[in-house]
Design a protein around this motif. Structure first.
Motif, mmCIF file in Angstrom:
data_model
loop_
_atom_site.group_PDB
_atom_site.id
_atom_site.type_symbol
_atom_site.label_atom_id
_atom_site.label_comp_id
_atom_site.label_asym_id
_atom_site.label_seq_id
_atom_site.Cartn_x
_atom_site.Cartn_y
_atom_site.Cartn_z
ATOM 1 N N GLU A 21 20.127 -47.739 -11.547
ATOM 2 C CA GLU A 21 19.901 -48.685 -12.641
ATOM 3 C C GLU A 21 20.577 -50.023 -12.345
ATOM 4 O O GLU A 21 20.031 -51.091 -12.639
ATOM 5 N N ALA A 22 21.759 -49.971 -11.734
ATOM 6 C CA ALA A 22 22.455 -51.208 -11.376
ATOM 7 C C ALA A 22 21.703 -51.968 -10.295
ATOM 8 O O ALA A 22 21.655 -53.205 -10.313
ATOM 9 N N CYS A 23 21.108 -51.256 -9.339
ATOM 10 C CA CYS A 23 20.300 -51.920 -8.314
ATOM 11 C C CYS A 23 19.134 -52.670 -8.939
ATOM 12 O O CYS A 23 18.761 -53.770 -8.492
ATOM 13 N N LEU A 24 18.538 -52.084 -9.975
ATOM 14 C CA LEU A 24 17.354 -52.672 -10.606
ATOM 15 C C LEU A 24 17.689 -53.749 -11.633
ATOM 16 O O LEU A 24 16.817 -54.540 -12.000
ATOM 17 N N GLU A 49 21.295 -36.912 -4.889
ATOM 18 C CA GLU A 49 21.223 -38.353 -5.094
ATOM 19 C C GLU A 49 19.781 -38.852 -5.037
ATOM 20 O O GLU A 49 19.360 -39.663 -5.874
ATOM 21 N N LEU A 50 19.005 -38.372 -4.069
ATOM 22 C CA LEU A 50 17.594 -38.766 -4.011
ATOM 23 C C LEU A 50 16.864 -38.355 -5.284
ATOM 24 O O LEU A 50 16.017 -39.099 -5.800
ATOM 25 N N THR A 51 17.185 -37.171 -5.799
ATOM 26 C CA THR A 51 16.563 -36.707 -7.042
ATOM 27 C C THR A 51 16.874 -37.661 -8.187
ATOM 28 O O THR A 51 15.976 -38.073 -8.935
ATOM 29 N N ALA A 52 18.142 -38.020 -8.336
ATOM 30 C CA ALA A 52 18.539 -38.908 -9.430
ATOM 31 C C ALA A 52 17.906 -40.282 -9.284
ATOM 32 O O ALA A 52 17.418 -40.868 -10.257
ATOM 33 N N PHE A 53 17.904 -40.830 -8.061
ATOM 34 C CA PHE A 53 17.283 -42.135 -7.830
ATOM 35 C C PHE A 53 15.801 -42.082 -8.211
ATOM 36 O O PHE A 53 15.280 -42.985 -8.874
ATOM 37 N N ALA A 54 15.118 -41.017 -7.771
ATOM 38 C CA ALA A 54 13.685 -40.893 -8.052
ATOM 39 C C ALA A 54 13.434 -40.736 -9.548
ATOM 40 O O ALA A 54 12.458 -41.285 -10.081
ATOM 41 N N GLN A 55 14.289 -40.000 -10.240
ATOM 42 C CA GLN A 55 14.115 -39.830 -11.680
ATOM 43 C C GLN A 55 14.193 -41.169 -12.410
ATOM 44 O O GLN A 55 13.400 -41.440 -13.321
ATOM 45 N N VAL A 56 15.131 -42.015 -11.996
ATOM 46 C CA VAL A 56 15.247 -43.341 -12.615
ATOM 47 C C VAL A 56 13.986 -44.150 -12.369
ATOM 48 O O VAL A 56 13.403 -44.747 -13.290
#
Length: 341
Positions: A21-24, A49-56
């Protein structure tokens, strides 16, 4: 409180979501985002981590409704064959599978590092990347194939384009792209260019709820990595089924029933990639038909057939032969790409 862009050794699911979210966030400094992505590159990628990034990122996406279970074929890019450019095999195999009656929702974009991304190839073949959403839904129903141009369905990622371009190196977003199909396909064949990416990507696919998936990593005769199954060396498969990882498998080209002794079909430009695609579409009698490309596409598509039909590797040779025979007759590109509609 630790800033979300400052990486700890291991990010929790909540920490990873906050990082993305901070990246975006438009308020985040682009330089800090870029440095955080480089820091992430400096350690092994983790499935959680990939899962969480993809969920966002999925949460920010424009959804695409698919009435029936569908398949996606894609790769991370980053093929390690030095200076060798070939046809876009994941896209051609997707078209071959659609011709065989498999519902394919191909998600992709323009090339970032290769000569010919999926969008580049399909646009050059005549596909309208701005085709309205209702027509896209009709395309899948009528032709078993639809292409979802990633920038249309992930507008939030526009912020990342200049940051990634300035970095000039692959980042976690190269791995995330294949996890973000807005149709949420039930089946996926996903190629990764590095063997160390196989496990974390498979873990993410399992956590994201696909019915069945295959993570694929091939090697050339010299041992270089490929984000697709190989006609030259061994291929590693990591199957995923209903939230769990099955035992990994390796097979050789001979075990897959592919033809040996074929010369590489290199393509030094987008135009050459398009010629290879049109030759494949024309069938065995077309002057630009490449047996090498046809065999590579047959192997990739056979993995998709095995996945959708729920077949094990014992069926691979027969499935390769089925796709090969279909390719020799040619692909009806105008109808598959809705150019005749």
């Amino acid at each position: 409180m630790t800033h979300p862009l400052r990486l700890s050794h291991t990010l929790s699911l909540d920490g990873a979501r906050a990082f993305m979210e901070a990246c975006l966030d438009p308020a985040s400094d682009p330089g800090a985002v870029g440095q955080a992505l480089l820091d992430l590159n400096g350690r092994p990628f983790r499935g959680t981590e990939l899962t969480a990034f993809a969920q966002v990122l999925r949460g920010h996406a424009v959804a695409f409704p698919a009435a029936r279970p569908s398949l996606d074929t894609c790769g991370t890019g980053g093929d390690a064959r030095q200076g060798v450019h070939t046809a876009n095999l994941s896209t051609l195999s997707a078209l071959a599978l659609a011709h065989l009656g498999v519902d394919v929702v191909k998600h992709g974009s323009r090339s970032a590092s290769s000569l010919c991304g999926s969008a580049d190839l399909l646009e050059a073949l005549g596909l309208d990347l701005a085709r309205p959403l209702p027509l896209l839904e009709a395309d899948l129903d009528r032709n078993h194939f639809v292409f979802l141009f990633a920038p249309r369905f992930h507008p939030v990622l526009a912020r990342m384009v200049p940051i990634r371009r300035a970095l000039g190196v692959p980042t976690v977003f190269n791995m995330l792209g294949p996890l973000l199909n807005p149709a949420r396909p039930a089946y996926q064949v996903l190629g990764v260019a590095r063997e160390e990416w196989v496990l974390p990507v498979a873990e993410a696919l399992a956590a994201l709820g696909l019915e069945r998936a295959l993570v694929v990593h091939g090697t050339t005769a010299s041992g270089a990595g490929m984000d697709e199954a190989s006609l030259e060396g061994a291929t590693l498969l990591q199957p995923v089924r209903e939230g769990r990882l099955l035992p990994a498998l390796r097979f050789t080209p001979e075990e897959a029933g592919v033809r040996g002794g074929l010369e590489p079909a290199a393509a030094g430009s987008l135009e050459a990639c398009v010629d290879l695609a049109r030759g494949l579409a024309g069938g065995l009698g077309h002057p630009d038909y490449s047996r090498r490309v046809a065999e590579e596409v047959a192997l990739q598509a056979a993995l998709g057939l095995a996945l959708v039909r729920d077949r094990d590797l014992a069926w691979l040779g027969a499935l390769v032969a089925e796709v090969r025979a279909s390719l020799e007759e040619g692909l009806p590109l105008p109808s598959l790409l809705s150019l005749a509609a």
